[in-house]
Scaffold this motif. Structure first.
Motif, mmCIF file in Angstrom:
data_model
loop_
_atom_site.group_PDB
_atom_site.id
_atom_site.type_symbol
_atom_site.label_atom_id
_atom_site.label_comp_id
_atom_site.label_asym_id
_atom_site.label_seq_id
_atom_site.Cartn_x
_atom_site.Cartn_y
_atom_site.Cartn_z
ATOM 1 N N GLU A 175 0.745 -1.299 -0.360
ATOM 2 C CA GLU A 175 -0.035 0.001 0.229
ATOM 3 C C GLU A 175 0.591 1.509 0.330
ATOM 4 O OE1 GLU A 175 -2.655 -0.689 3.738
ATOM 5 O OE2 GLU A 175 -3.491 -2.695 2.682
ATOM 6 N N GLY A 176 2.144 1.230 0.319
ATOM 7 C CA GLY A 176 3.037 2.306 0.204
ATOM 8 C C GLY A 176 2.856 3.293 1.675
ATOM 9 N N PRO A 177 3.828 3.643 1.670
ATOM 10 C CA PRO A 177 4.814 4.720 0.935
ATOM 11 C C PRO A 177 5.945 3.148 -0.174
ATOM 12 C CG PRO A 177 6.211 5.862 2.385
ATOM 13 C CD PRO A 177 4.366 4.778 3.114
ATOM 14 N N HIS A 178 6.249 3.007 -0.688
ATOM 15 C CA HIS A 178 7.181 2.215 -1.037
ATOM 16 C C HIS A 178 8.668 2.574 -1.586
ATOM 17 C CE1 HIS A 178 3.607 0.878 -3.538
ATOM 18 N NE2 HIS A 178 3.394 1.797 -3.531
ATOM 19 N N HIS A 179 9.610 2.101 -2.116
ATOM 20 C CA HIS A 179 11.234 1.968 -2.256
ATOM 21 C C HIS A 179 10.048 2.089 -3.959
ATOM 22 C CE1 HIS A 179 14.831 2.063 -3.809
ATOM 23 N NE2 HIS A 179 15.012 2.435 -3.415
ATOM 24 N N PRO A 180 11.301 3.213 -4.814
ATOM 25 C CA PRO A 180 11.018 3.165 -6.174
ATOM 26 C C PRO A 180 10.940 1.529 -6.935
ATOM 27 C CG PRO A 180 11.916 5.696 -5.539
ATOM 28 C CD PRO A 180 12.065 4.046 -3.964
ATOM 29 N N ALA B 14 9.854 3.540 7.765
ATOM 30 C CA ALA B 14 8.591 4.102 6.376
ATOM 31 C C ALA B 14 7.659 4.227 6.910
ATOM 32 C CB ALA B 14 8.566 3.157 4.979
ATOM 33 N N GLY B 15 7.552 3.568 8.682
ATOM 34 C CA GLY B 15 5.557 3.692 9.178
ATOM 35 C C GLY B 15 5.979 4.090 10.675
ATOM 36 N N GLU B 16 4.978 3.747 11.551
ATOM 37 C CA GLU B 16 5.137 4.206 12.337
ATOM 38 C C GLU B 16 5.421 3.803 13.887
ATOM 39 O OE1 GLU B 16 1.040 4.795 12.820
ATOM 40 O OE2 GLU B 16 0.079 5.450 11.838
ATOM 41 N N GLY B 17 6.042 2.457 13.640
ATOM 42 C CA GLY B 17 6.728 1.614 14.354
ATOM 43 C C GLY B 17 8.105 2.111 14.598
ATOM 44 N N HIS C 171 8.294 -1.400 8.932
ATOM 45 C CA HIS C 171 8.469 -1.049 7.486
ATOM 46 C C HIS C 171 10.094 -0.066 7.152
ATOM 47 C CE1 HIS C 171 6.717 0.304 4.276
ATOM 48 N NE2 HIS C 171 7.405 -0.168 3.190
ATOM 49 N N ARG C 172 10.513 -0.792 6.830
ATOM 50 C CA ARG C 172 11.802 -0.044 5.841
ATOM 51 C C ARG C 172 12.045 -0.504 4.803
ATOM 52 N NH1 ARG C 172 16.663 -2.738 8.780
ATOM 53 N NH2 ARG C 172 15.548 -3.926 8.683
ATOM 54 N N ILE C 173 12.510 1.182 4.265
ATOM 55 C CA ILE C 173 12.930 0.859 2.945
ATOM 56 C C ILE C 173 14.450 1.862 2.959
ATOM 57 C CG2 ILE C 173 12.577 2.818 1.216
ATOM 58 C CD1 ILE C 173 9.138 2.913 1.933
ATOM 59 N N ARG C 174 15.094 1.843 1.745
ATOM 60 C CA ARG C 174 16.853 2.626 1.673
ATOM 61 C C ARG C 174 16.560 2.921 0.453
ATOM 62 N NH1 ARG C 174 21.697 -0.168 2.780
ATOM 63 N NH2 ARG C 174 20.689 -2.488 3.719
ATOM 64 N N CYS C 175 16.748 4.366 0.589
ATOM 65 C CA CYS C 175 16.318 5.621 -0.535
ATOM 66 C C CYS C 175 16.559 7.211 0.317
ATOM 67 C CB CYS C 175 14.697 5.737 -0.559
ATOM 68 S SG CYS C 175 14.795 6.286 -2.534
ATOM 69 N N HIS C 176 16.694 7.909 -0.505
ATOM 70 C CA HIS C 176 17.451 9.400 -0.239
ATOM 71 C C HIS C 176 16.238 10.021 -0.294
ATOM 72 C CE1 HIS C 176 22.371 9.382 0.223
ATOM 73 N NE2 HIS C 176 21.625 8.126 -1.416
ATOM 74 N N ILE C 177 15.300 9.981 -0.878
ATOM 75 C CA ILE C 177 14.236 10.735 -1.270
ATOM 76 C C ILE C 177 13.696 10.145 0.293
ATOM 77 C CG2 ILE C 177 11.857 11.229 -2.401
ATOM 78 C CD1 ILE C 177 12.485 9.457 -5.068
#
Length: 727
Positions: A605-610, A671-674, A682-688
C-alpha cells in the motif's frame, strides 16, 4: 431454464467468415492415435480472429490450447490429425495447401512465439544470423537482410542492437531473448501472430515490457494475435475477446470484459475465483478451488463434459450435452455451453469453511519467537577472475509461523539468499546465521540432524527434484527414514498421516511421479519437505509452473500446514499477487541488496521504494486497476560484478534525485509508525524522504485511477509514460 433450441444459437456462423479474418476455425476436431485408438483432443472448436484483433485462449494445462495452435500451423505430431473442420488463414484453407503453398504461408502469413525463447534460438548462431535468416527466407538478399535485422531489433526496443546482433543467445537475458524471438516472428509482417505462453518464465517488469511491446507492434503493423495463456490477468490486459477451453471444447466465448466481469460458465467462474486478487490473504479467506481434474484426453462422456466437477450439475447436465447458448452482453454476443448459464455467476464457493485456528497464536499478546536470523549475510562468487557479489550485506529475521516473501527481478539474489540459509552455499566471512538463537553452521554438511531437518526446501519444478524411477511411497518414506528415528510400521503410520496432511490420496502411493499431474507432484515434494517436522521451509517459486486452479489448492495447502504446524516460510515468487496472499512480511531485493522490508500490507500500500513501486506497477490485473501508473525501468539489471556506485538502483530509478543517489549509499529509514529496530517495522533504503515518496506515489495512483477501465484492452492506452521524476 430450458433456453432456446440449439439451432437458434449456432456455435459459429460460417457465412460471416471472409478475408477480413486473419484466422477462422470452424468445427475443428483433432484426434491423436494412442495405443491403437483415435482419441479426440479437440471437439468441434469454432472461433475467429479478425485482422488487427487480439484473441485469448485460456484453460488448464491439457485442455487443448497448444493443440489449436499446432493444428493452425499444420505442425501436429505424426500421431495427430484433423478429423473434421476447417482452418482458414488470410482466406486460405490450411488443410488444402500443398507443401510449397504451406511453406510459403508459414514464411509470410503466420508466425509463432513459444514459451521458452532459449529453446527457440540456436545457441551456436549469433543473433544477427538467426534474425536475418527470417528475412532471407522471404527472398531478401543477405546485406539487405542484415540491414532489416538492425531495424527490426530497434523496433522491438532492444538497446544497443549492434552489440546484440553480435551476441549469442546465452549472453542475453530472458526478456532480451524473447524480444529477439518476437523480432524474428514479425520479420515477415505476418497476418497472424500466435503467442504460446510467451511471458510465463519472465519477471513482472520484463513481462510488462514484452506485453507493451506486443501491444504497440500490433497497433503499428495491424497484426492479429492469438494469445494462449493460463494467466487470466495477462489475457485481460492484452485481448479484446477470449475463449475458454475445457477438455478440448470451447465452453465460453465473448468480449474479454464481458466474460471476466460476468462469466456464464461454471468453469470460467471457478478459474476467476482461484486467483489471489487484491484484498485477499491467507488470514482472511481460502482461495476457491475446482474439485477433481481434467478428464483424460479422448474420454467419451455423456452430457456436459464439466458435470463431474460442477457444483451446479444435475441429472439433466449428466444426460444432455449443453448446446452453445448465446446471449447479448454489453460488448456483443457471449456464448456459454451451460444449461444454467444465467446462474453460473451465483455458483456457491468451494472453500467457504472457516479457517482453522493457528497453532502458534500469540499468548498474552507476546510476539512469536524468532526462528531464523541472518545478519550481514553476503556471498561473493569469482567468475573469470572477477568478484561477483550476489548477496550484499543482507540482514533479515523470520518469526515462528511467519511467511517472508522474497521478491525482485531475476538476478537480484533471491535464490542465492535462500541457498545461504539452507547451507547449500557458504557465505562470506563475517556473515551470521542463527536458528532459535543458536549459531547455525554455514554448510549443511556441518549441521547436526536436528538443524538439517529444521530447514527444508520445495523447488519450483518437482520433476527435477523427484526421482522418476521411485514410487511416491518410497520418495516420502526415504525422507522419513533419514530425518526421523521412526522405523518399520511407525514409518507407514507417519507416511499415512503426512499424505493426508498434504491432501494426497492413498491410491497414488504406488505411482511413479511421471504418472502424476503437476499439482500432485508438488504435493509429493511438499510432503517430503515436511517429513522431518521442519521449522523453516523455503518455497522457491513452488506454483509458477502450475495452472491457477492447482496453484490455489497448493497455496491453501501451504497456509493450512502453517496454521496446523506453526512452520515458517521463506517464499520466493515473481507473482506479486501470490506473494501478497501468502506473505506476512516482504523483502525486496535488487542486485543482492535489500532495498525494502516490512509487513505485506505496508509494502503493497505504500509508501514504497521506487523499485518496489515499479514492480507493483508492472503486475497485470483482471480489472485493469492495478493502482499506480505503469513505470518503465530503463535498461537491464546491472552486473553484480560491477555494481553502480551510491544507490545500486540509481541507473534505472525513475525518481532519481541527482548526485546524492550516484555517490552515497542510502541508509534504511523507518517508513511506518513503528520503531525501525523492530523486526516487523517497515523500512526503506532511499534518499527521498518517506513523506515525499508517499505524496508522489499517492498522486501517481490517483492519476491511474482516473483512466483505468474494468478490463484492459490492447495495452496501448494503458501504458502511459513514467509519472515519476527524472531530475
Amino acid at each position: 431454464m430450458n433456453g432456446p433450441p440449439p439451432s437458434s444459437f449456432p456455435a459459429f456462423d460460417v457465412s460471416k467468415s471472409d478475408r477480413t479474418d486473419a484466422l477462422t476455425v470452424v468445427g475443428l476436431t483433432v484426434t491423436y492415435r494412442i495405443r491403437g485408438r483415435d482419441r479426440e483432443v479437440l471437439q468441434d472448436i469454432s472461433f475467429r480472429v479478425r485482422r488487427g484483433e487480439a484473441y485469448g485462449l485460456v484453460g488448464e494445462s491439457g485442455c487443448g490450447k497448444s493443440t489449436v495452435a499446432m493444428a493452425a500451423l499444420r505442425y501436429l505430431p505424426r500421431n495427430g490429425k484433423v478429423k473434421a473442420g476447417k482452418i482458414i488463414i488470410a482466406g486460405e484453407d490450411v488443410q488444402k495447401l500443398n507443401a510449397d503453398a504451406l511453406r510459403n504461408m508459414r514464411a509470410n502469413a503466420i508466425s509463432m512465439v513459444y514459451q521458452d525463447p532459449g529453446r527457440a534460438l540456436n545457441p551456436s548462431l549469433t543473433i544477427a544470423r538467426q534474425v536475418s535468416e527470417a528475412f532471407e527466407a522471404a527472398g531478401v538478399a543477405r546485406d539487405e537482410a542484415l540491414r532489416r535485422t538492425l531495424e527490426m531489433l530497434q523496433r522491438v526496443r532492444i538497446a544497443a542492437p549492434e552489440r546484440v546482433m553480435e551476441s549469442y543467445p546465452h549472453q542475453l537475458s530472458g526478456g532480451m531473448q524473447q524480444r529477439v524471438v518476437i523480432a524474428m516472428a514479425l520479420a515477415s509482417n505476418p497476418a497472424l501472430l500466435i503467442l504460446d505462453e510467451p511471458t510465463t518464465g519472465l519477471d513482472a517488469t520484463v513481462e510488462a515490457e514484452v506485453l507493451d511491446l506486443v501491444a504497440q507492434l500490433r497497433k503499428e503493423l495491424g497484426t492479429a494475435v492469438l494469445f494462449i495463456s493460463h494467466n487470466l490477468a495477462v489475457i485481460g490486459r492484452m485481448c479484446e475477446r477470449v475463449g475458454v477451453l475445457y477438455a478440448g471444447k470451447l465452453v465460453e466465448e465473448g468480449a474479454t470484459q464481458d466474460v471476466f466481469t460476468r462469466p456464464r460458465h461454471p468453469y470460467t467462474v471457478g478459474l476467476l475465483r482461484c486467483l489471489p486478487t487484491t484484498g485477499r490473504s491467507k488470514d482472511s479467506e481460502r482461495l476457491d478451488t475446482i474439485a477433481g481434474s481434467l478428464p483424460s484426453p479422448g474420454s467419451v462422456t455423456q452430457g456436459c463434459i464439466y458435470a463431474d466437477r460442477c457444483r451446479l450439475a444435475d441429472d439433466r447436465c449428466r444426460r444432455e450435452a449443453p448446446p452453445p447458448y448465446r446471449v447479448s452482453a454489453a460488448r456483443g454476443d457471449q456464448m456459454s455451453r451451460c444449461h444454467y448459464h444465467e446462474r453460473a455467476i451465483d455458483l456457491p464457493r468451494a472453500s467457504a469453511e472457516a479457517l482453522p485456528e493457528r497453532s502458534d497464536a500469540p499468548v498474552d499478546g507476546k510476539p512469536p519467537a524468532l526462528v531464523l536470523r541472518a545478519e550481514r549475510l553476503s556471498k561473493t562468487f569469482h567468475v573469470s577472475g572477477a568478484a561477483l557479489r550476489a548477496v550484499d550485506n543482507v540482514s533479515i529475521d523470520l518469526a515462528s509461523g511467519e511467511t517472508l516473501g522474497l521478491v525482485g527481478e531475476s538476478g537480484s539474489g533471491k535464490t542465492t539468499l535462500a541457498k545461504l540459509m539452507l547451507g547449500l552455499l557458504t557465505p562470506d566471512a563475517g556473515s551470521v546465521l542463527e536458528l532459535d538463537g543458536a549459531p547455525l553452521a554455514a554448510r549443511v554438511t556441518r549441521r547436526n540432524t536436528e538443524q538439517v531437518k529444521s530447514l527444508q526446501i520445495v523447488f519450483q519444478n518437482p520433476d527435477s527434484a523427484l526421482n522418476r524411477a521411485h514410487s511416491v511411497k518410497r520418495l516420502i518414506g526415504r525422507a522419513l527414514s533419514r530425518l526421523t528415528a521412526l522405523r518399520g510400521p511407525a514409518i507407514d503410520e507417519r507416511l499415512a498421516a503426512l499424505t493426508d496432511a498434504v491432501r494426497l490420496p492413498q491410491r497414488y502411493l504406488g505411482s511413479r511421479t511421471r504418472q502424476l499431474s503437476g499439482g500432485l507432484k508438488q504435493r509429493v515434494a511438499i510432503a517430503r519437505a515436511f517429513a522431518g517436522e521442519p521449522r523453516v521451509v523455503v518455497c522457491d517459486e513452488p506454483t509458477s509452473a502450475l495452472d491457477v486452479s492447482v496453484q490455489a489448492a497448493i497455496l491453501n495447502l501451504l497456509a493450512d500446514l502453517q496454521r496446523e504446524r506453526g512452520v515458517s516460510y521463506v517464499f520466493i515468487s515473481h507473482d506479486l499477487h501470490v506473494v501478497r496472499y501468502l506473505a506476512d512480511r516482504i523483502a525486496v531485493l535488487y542486485l543482492g541488496r535489500l532495498l525494502e522490508i516490512g509487513p505485506a500490507a505496508a509494502v503493497f500500500e505504500g509508501p514504497h521504494h521506487p523499485y518496489t513501486e515499479a514492480l507493483l506497477s508492472s503486475v497485470p490485473t483482471l480489472d485493469g486497476q492495478g493502482g499506480a501508473t505503469r513505470i518503465h525501468l530503463s535498461g537491464d539489471l546491472p552486473s553484480a560484478a560491477s555494481p553502480p556506485s551510491g544507490c545500486v538502483f540509481h541507473t534505472r530509478c525513475p525518481r532519481k534525485l541527482g548526485a546524492i543517489c550516484e555517490q552515497q549509499d542510502p541508509p534504511f529509514v523507518d517508513a511506518g509508525e513503528g520503531e525501525a529496530a523492530m523486526p516487523s517495522a517497515h523500512r526503506i533504503r532511499c534518499h527521498i524522504p518517506v513523506d515525499e515518496l508517499r505524496a508522489l506515489q499517492t498522486a501517481s495512483r490517483g492519476d491511474a485511477g482516473q483512466v483505468a477501465g474494468k478490463v484492459l484492452g490492447d495495452g496501448s492506452e494503458n501504458a502511459p509514460e513514467n509519472a515519476g521524476r527524472d531530475e
